[in-house]
Every structure is written in C-alpha cells, then in structure tokens.
Motif scaffolding. Sequence first.
Motif, PDB file in Angstrom:
ATOM      1  N   ASP A  74       0.835  -1.208   0.000  1.00  0.00           N
ATOM      2  CA  ASP A  74       0.000   0.000   0.000  1.00  0.00           C
ATOM      3  C   ASP A  74       0.867   1.254   0.000  1.00  0.00           C
ATOM      4  OD1 ASP A  74      -2.289  -1.547   0.012  1.00  0.00           O
ATOM      5  OD2 ASP A  74      -2.570  -1.417   2.200  1.00  0.00           O
ATOM      6  N   ARG A  75       1.935   1.243   0.802  1.00  0.00           N
ATOM      7  CA  ARG A  75       2.840   2.396   0.871  1.00  0.00           C
ATOM      8  C   ARG A  75       3.508   2.636  -0.472  1.00  0.00           C
ATOM      9  NH1 ARG A  75       7.846   3.756   1.050  1.00  0.00           N
ATOM     10  NH2 ARG A  75       8.665   1.640   1.062  1.00  0.00           N
ATOM     11  N   LEU A  76       3.981   1.577  -1.107  1.00  0.00           N
ATOM     12  CA  LEU A  76       4.654   1.710  -2.404  1.00  0.00           C
ATOM     13  C   LEU A  76       3.685   2.210  -3.481  1.00  0.00           C
ATOM     14  CD1 LEU A  76       6.880  -1.490  -2.357  1.00  0.00           C
ATOM     15  CD2 LEU A  76       7.655   0.880  -2.195  1.00  0.00           C
ATOM     16  N   ILE A  77       2.464   1.721  -3.451  1.00  0.00           N
ATOM     17  CA  ILE A  77       1.453   2.185  -4.420  1.00  0.00           C
ATOM     18  C   ILE A  77       1.185   3.664  -4.210  1.00  0.00           C
ATOM     19  CG2 ILE A  77      -0.982   1.993  -5.068  1.00  0.00           C
ATOM     20  CD1 ILE A  77      -0.666  -1.072  -4.437  1.00  0.00           C
ATOM     21  N   GLU A  82       1.929   9.337  -6.013  1.00  0.00           N
ATOM     22  CA  GLU A  82       2.356  10.701  -5.694  1.00  0.00           C
ATOM     23  C   GLU A  82       3.457  11.177  -6.636  1.00  0.00           C
ATOM     24  OE1 GLU A  82       3.473  10.542  -1.612  1.00  0.00           O
ATOM     25  OE2 GLU A  82       1.395  10.423  -0.905  1.00  0.00           O
ATOM     26  N   ASN A  83       4.341  10.276  -7.009  1.00  0.00           N
ATOM     27  CA  ASN A  83       5.457  10.625  -7.901  1.00  0.00           C
ATOM     28  C   ASN A  83       5.017  10.779  -9.353  1.00  0.00           C
ATOM     29  OD1 ASN A  83       7.285  10.657  -5.782  1.00  0.00           O
ATOM     30  ND2 ASN A  83       7.899   8.547  -6.079  1.00  0.00           N
ATOM     31  N   ASN A  84       3.933  10.116  -9.717  1.00  0.00           N
ATOM     32  CA  ASN A  84       3.470  10.173 -11.113  1.00  0.00           C
ATOM     33  C   ASN A  84       2.352  11.188 -11.343  1.00  0.00           C
ATOM     34  OD1 ASN A  84       5.263   8.199 -12.003  1.00  0.00           O
ATOM     35  ND2 ASN A  84       3.897   6.549 -11.404  1.00  0.00           N
ATOM     36  N   GLY A  85       2.024  11.917 -10.334  1.00  0.00           N
ATOM     37  CA  GLY A  85       1.117  12.883 -10.663  1.00  0.00           C
ATOM     38  C   GLY A  85       0.004  13.404 -10.061  1.00  0.00           C
TER      39      GLY A  85
END
Length: 85
Positions: A74-77, A82-85
């Motif tokens: 869940d954290r990685l998702i 957040e990094n993609n937009g």
Amino acid sequence: MEKFSTVDLLRDIKTVTMAADRQPVAITQHRKARYVLMTYDDFEAMKQKGDPRRAYGPNEAPPELAAMIGPELDRLIQEGSENNG
C-alpha cells in the motif's frame, strides 16, 4: 563462514576438512568464493528442507504473510501515485 583458498585445500586438506566438520567452509579461487565444503549430513539436511520460496496467486497467501506484505505494498502504491502525478 570460514574461507580457504584452493591452494590451502591442496596443501592442508586435513585442516580444511576439520573446519568443514564444524560448519560449511568456502573454498576460494582467485580470492573469490567458488565452492562450499560441508559434511554429507549437513548436505542431506539441506536437501531435505527444499526451496522455501513459493509464489502465491491472488488471495492464496497465508494471513500472516499478507499482514506483513500488505501495508508495504500500500505504501509503495501510494508513493508511486504521488510521484506520477
């Protein structure tokens, strides 16, 4: 893990095999670990354990494994979104 060179093995096999009686030893070649020497009983025990890795399909993982992995996924998702937009 104790290490011996192939030269050590050739020159003093008794010392190397006595060390392997206590625990597996690495045999190095050109300063790189290349082989492992262990007792036959240790080898047989290792073979009996088999490969503990396993792939699980959706909803197949044991609950304790899912509880361990789920929050990190869940954290990685969340981090990825957040990094993609």
